[in-house]
Design an enzyme around this catalytic site. Structure first.
Site, mmCIF file in Angstrom:
data_model
loop_
_atom_site.group_PDB
_atom_site.id
_atom_site.type_symbol
_atom_site.label_atom_id
_atom_site.label_comp_id
_atom_site.label_asym_id
_atom_site.label_seq_id
_atom_site.Cartn_x
_atom_site.Cartn_y
_atom_site.Cartn_z
ATOM 1 N N SER A 448 0.829 -1.199 0.000
ATOM 2 C CA SER A 448 0.000 0.000 0.000
ATOM 3 C C SER A 448 0.870 1.259 0.000
ATOM 4 O O SER A 448 1.950 1.288 0.582
ATOM 5 C CB SER A 448 -0.925 0.009 1.217
ATOM 6 O OG SER A 448 -0.187 -0.085 2.401
ATOM 7 N N HIS A 709 5.622 2.442 11.416
ATOM 8 C CA HIS A 709 4.685 2.818 12.476
ATOM 9 C C HIS A 709 5.033 4.172 13.078
ATOM 10 O O HIS A 709 4.337 4.661 13.956
ATOM 11 C CB HIS A 709 4.657 1.736 13.564
ATOM 12 C CG HIS A 709 4.061 0.464 13.057
ATOM 13 N ND1 HIS A 709 4.802 -0.677 12.851
ATOM 14 C CD2 HIS A 709 2.810 0.171 12.648
ATOM 15 C CE1 HIS A 709 4.017 -1.619 12.363
ATOM 16 N NE2 HIS A 709 2.812 -1.133 12.229
ATOM 17 N N CYS A 741 6.372 -2.625 6.519
ATOM 18 C CA CYS A 741 4.965 -2.954 6.275
ATOM 19 C C CYS A 741 4.436 -1.969 5.240
ATOM 20 O O CYS A 741 5.200 -1.152 4.710
ATOM 21 C CB CYS A 741 4.175 -2.870 7.590
ATOM 22 S SG CYS A 741 2.503 -3.543 7.498
#
Ligand code: GLN
Ligand code: ZN
Length: 772
Positions: A448, A709, A741
């Site tokens: 993403s 994060h 991620c």
């Protein structure tokens, strides 16, 4: 079956109820408070009103004993940290200055102080804040919140039972505080903690509690002899207190196992056990310890964490057996109803016949009350409820939704060869290298790209009919053009289309597969003010048409470089949904895998030579008890291989997982037979790279070098340093360069800089490699 009336009237109770309110009022009030739009007083008033409404609803439905203290502004484990005074040093000033702001600072951090770490509450999708304890921790009792909430419920004229996290579970869930030795065991603080619990119990007794519940779910996991003996000591000590309420020790999420004899012997007045997970084994264990002849047994027969109607007759049979095993049997849900949505009545999009298969918190409450009545007065007192229940169960069992013969035939015909690629990894790797011709240390991302406000607006406009599908899709294509062009300019090697079309990595697929139900208001707390709406795996799974191919193909049409296809894997599709309870999980996983396999094959046929199947949930779904893990890993890895087993040797299969601690599943990760895995590693400084190396992991791996994060942008030097660390564990031929991620939660400016630095780091480190 007719149950004759029991000696004592069975009581109906629950351990906790959804906190958010029918329209997520709590979320709105808390977030409003954070933004300065809601005062502390208004927030407190909203919270008190929600508690009051919940209690009155429970009592009105016939619940005899309501829980108190289960409410929370953020998390009940954090509340326990406050109750025992274990505030981390770095938060003490903030808590002293303003308890509420200090509380939120522990939960979310501030500019200057890091929050407590957050992790999953056993094998649920709820996250708690991890207590930080060390040899210097001093506990002090603060029972104010528990006492105040008990008084609120008592003032309504209700019978109320405060619910606390038990001392053993609290310590077992904690981690060593910063500065404490890494091998410090918080359980060694038990003797210091028990007097604090004693004080809280005395305060609750003084405020009018007859019973207090101490939740000890940690005891359903494998525990060492030392931990079991600490448990025995804890409850001997608490039981021996002179000034205390009656104690109910509650367990849930599995059977108690070796902890059952310990608690059966303990001088507490009641135990609550889960008879939904491993019910038969639990009954046997209970009989083996001679039952609980002098105790109150609360039987969790209504599953508190799934959304299916209870099989009332089956539950009554279990309750009937239990009557012979305890002094008194009461009826409850297996665990707090926190883990299910509030009310099926809000689901207007689900057809009424199907809605009757479902039970959310309100419906479960009614089931518990019915069962208690049936247990006390016999089945004759609940004939109408039993008839309706039988009809709902029969309609579900025979519905074409739950049984599609074509799907069953296909799942039944799966062969071992289907779950294996045509060549072993060592052979197909050459075909992939020849085909992809990537540099050493190839760079890529996890899928993403930032989900911009414009994209969310476009989705909202589509939902509200303000733009049509064509208009929406044009906006998605524009975003894909932007994402591809950025990646080319930046010099990434394997590109992605950015997942702009996806609202959520599970929901997006669930909406396109038959057999899945979506809810409109099925919100469940994930952590703090974050709520999710897990889709419901209700029936047999088919994929009517390709789900991702045109987006990936469009992206590929814009560039010469390989564009990676992106799918959510079968285990994660189950883990983040409500799953069927009418067939083994492995069977459901296989059906989902077969549907995803069609997608993988279609992607390949459309010219995609790199396909990533994400399984971030593989580790988190690991069963609580070690003995149950091999069977889980067998079906989980088979489902992944079935998804990916149909492609040519030259097609490169990637997988992705986040969260640390892969050590105990490296074998399973290898069994996935993926070609490349990307993992979260930046925060632990490449710890997973070392773990993979220690276990002789033979495949390619991309331990993340950018912690997504955090809004912080890592410099190229920092990323290069992490790569050099990675190279000490994984040789250059097998090391990939990627973030931890997906980037969907990040903003564009930081994403741009971070990826530029990541590519620069890869180039620098490539230049340092010995020429071959
Ligand atoms: N491909 C997904 C993404 O990038 C993976 C998300 C995840 O691991 N949770 O968003
Ligand atoms: Zn991830």
């Amino acid at each position: 079956m007719t149950t004759e009336s029991a000696a004592a009237a069975a009581r109906a109770t629950v351990y906790g109820y959804p906190r958010q309110g029918p329209n997520r009022e709590l979320k709105k009030a808390i977030e409003g408070y954070w933004k300065g739009r809601v005062t502390a007083g208004a927030l407190r008033a909203t919270a008190a009103e929600l508690r009051r409404a919940n209690w009155l609803q429970l009592a009105g439905a016939g619940i005899d004993e309501v829980p108190t203290g289960d409410f929370s502004y953020y998390d009940h484990v954090l509340d326990t940290t406050v109750m025992v005074g274990a505030i981390p040093d770095r938060h003490r000033d903030a808590v002293a200055a303003d308890p509420l702001d200090g509380y939120f600072a522990m939960a979310r951090g501030t500019q200057d102080v890091a929050p407590l770490e957050m992790t999953k509450w056993f094998d649920t999708n709820y996250h708690y804040l991890v207590p930080e304890l060390g040899p210097d921790t001093v506990f002090t009792a603060d029972s104010a919140r528990q006492v105040a909430e008990l008084r609120e419920a008592l003032a309504l004229g209700l019978t109320a039972r405060p619910v606390l996290v038990g001392p053993v579970t609290y310590l077992l869930l904690a981690k060593p505080a910063p500065g404490a030795p890494a091998d410090f065991e918080p359980l060694t603080l038990l003797d210091r903690l028990l007097p604090v619990y004693a004080e809280v119990l005395a305060d609750l007794r003084a405020a009018g509690a007859e019973w207090v519940q101490l939740d000890e779910p940690a005891l359903v996991q494998d525990r060492t002899p030392a931990e079991l003996s600490a448990t025995g000591r804890a409850y001997r000590d608490l039981g021996a207190l002179a000034d205390r309420p009656k104690l109910l020790v509650a367990s849930y999420f599995d059977r108690l196992g070796e902890a059952l004899p310990v608690l059966a012997k303990a001088p507490v007045e009641g135990l609550a056990l889960d008879f939904t997970e491993a019910a038969a084994a639990h009954l046997e264990e209970l009989a083996a310890v001679g039952g609980l002849p002098r105790k109150r047994l609360i039987a969790g027969v209504v599953n508190g964490r799934n959304i299916w109607v209870n099989d009332l007759e089956k539950s009554l049979a279990t309750l009937g057996t239990l009557l012979g095993l305890a002094d008194r049997v009461d009826v409850a849900a297996s665990c707090s109803l926190l883990h299910v949505p509030l009310d099926t009545a809000a689901e207007r999009d689900i057809e009424p016949p199907i809605l009757r298969w479902l039970a959310f918190a309100r419906q479960k409450t009614a089931e518990i009350v019915t069962l208690a009545r049936g247990l006390t007065r016999g089945t004759g007192a609940i004939t109408a409820e039993l008839a309706a229940n039988r009809a709902a169960l029969a309609s579900r069992a025979t519905s074409p939704i739950t049984r599609d013969p074509a799907v069953r035939a296909r799942a039944g015909a799966v062969t071992d060869a289907d779950a294996h690629r045509s060549q072993p990894y060592a052979e197909r790797v050459a075909a992939q290298r020849a085909h992809l011709r990537l540099p050493l240390l190839p760079t890529t991302t996890i899928g993403s790209f930032p989900q911009t406000g414009e994209l969310r607006t476009a989705r909202a406009e589509l939902r509200e009919g303000r733009i049509d599908r064509a208009g929406y899709e044009e906006r998605v294509r524009a975003e894909i053009r932007e994402v591809i062009s950025f990646q080319e300019r930046t010099g990434l090697d394997v590109l992605v289309h950015g997942e702009a079309e996806r609202n959520d990595m599970v929901q997006y697929f669930a909406e396109q597969l038959t057999g899945y139900l979506a809810t409109r208001h099925g919100w469940v707390q994930s952590y703090g003010t974050r709520y999710v709406r897990p889709p419901i795996l209700a029936g047999d799974i088919t994929r009517p048409e390709p789900m991702t191919v045109r987006w990936t193909a469009y992206a590929q049409s814009l560039t010469e470089r390989p564009v990676k296809g992106m799918l959510t894997g079968p285990v994660t599709m189950l883990a983040w949904s409500f799953v069927r309870d009418d067939q083994p999980l492995g069977d459901t996983a296989r059906q989902v895998a077969l549907a995803l396999r069609e997608e993988v094959n279609d992607l390949e046929a459309a010219g995609t030579s790199v396909i990533q199947v994400d399984e971030p949930a593989l580790r988190e779904t690991l069963p609580l008890r070690a003995g149950d893990r091999p069977a889980y890993l067998a079906w989980a890895t088979e489902a992944f291989r079935l998804t990916t087993g149909g492609v040519r040797p030259g097609t490169q299969i990637h997988t992705h997982m986040c969260y640390a601690e892969f050590g105990d599943i490296v074998r399973a990760i290898d069994d996935l037979d993926a070609d490349v895995i990307s993992l979260e590693a930046a925060r632990s400084h490449m710890q997973v790279a070392r773990e993979l190396a220690t276990h002789g992991y033979p495949r390619e791996a991309g331990p993340g070098v950018y912690d997504i994060h955090s809004p912080r942008v890592p410099s190229a030097r920092e990323a290069a340093e992490l790569l050099r660390t990675g190279l000490r564990a994984i040789p250059a031929e097998r090391l990939w360069v990627n973030p931890d991620c997906g980037l969907k939660t990040r903003g564009w400016p930081e994403t741009r800089s971070a990826l530029r630095n990541l590519v620069a780091a890869a180039r620098t480190v490539r230049g340092e490699l010995p020429a071959s």
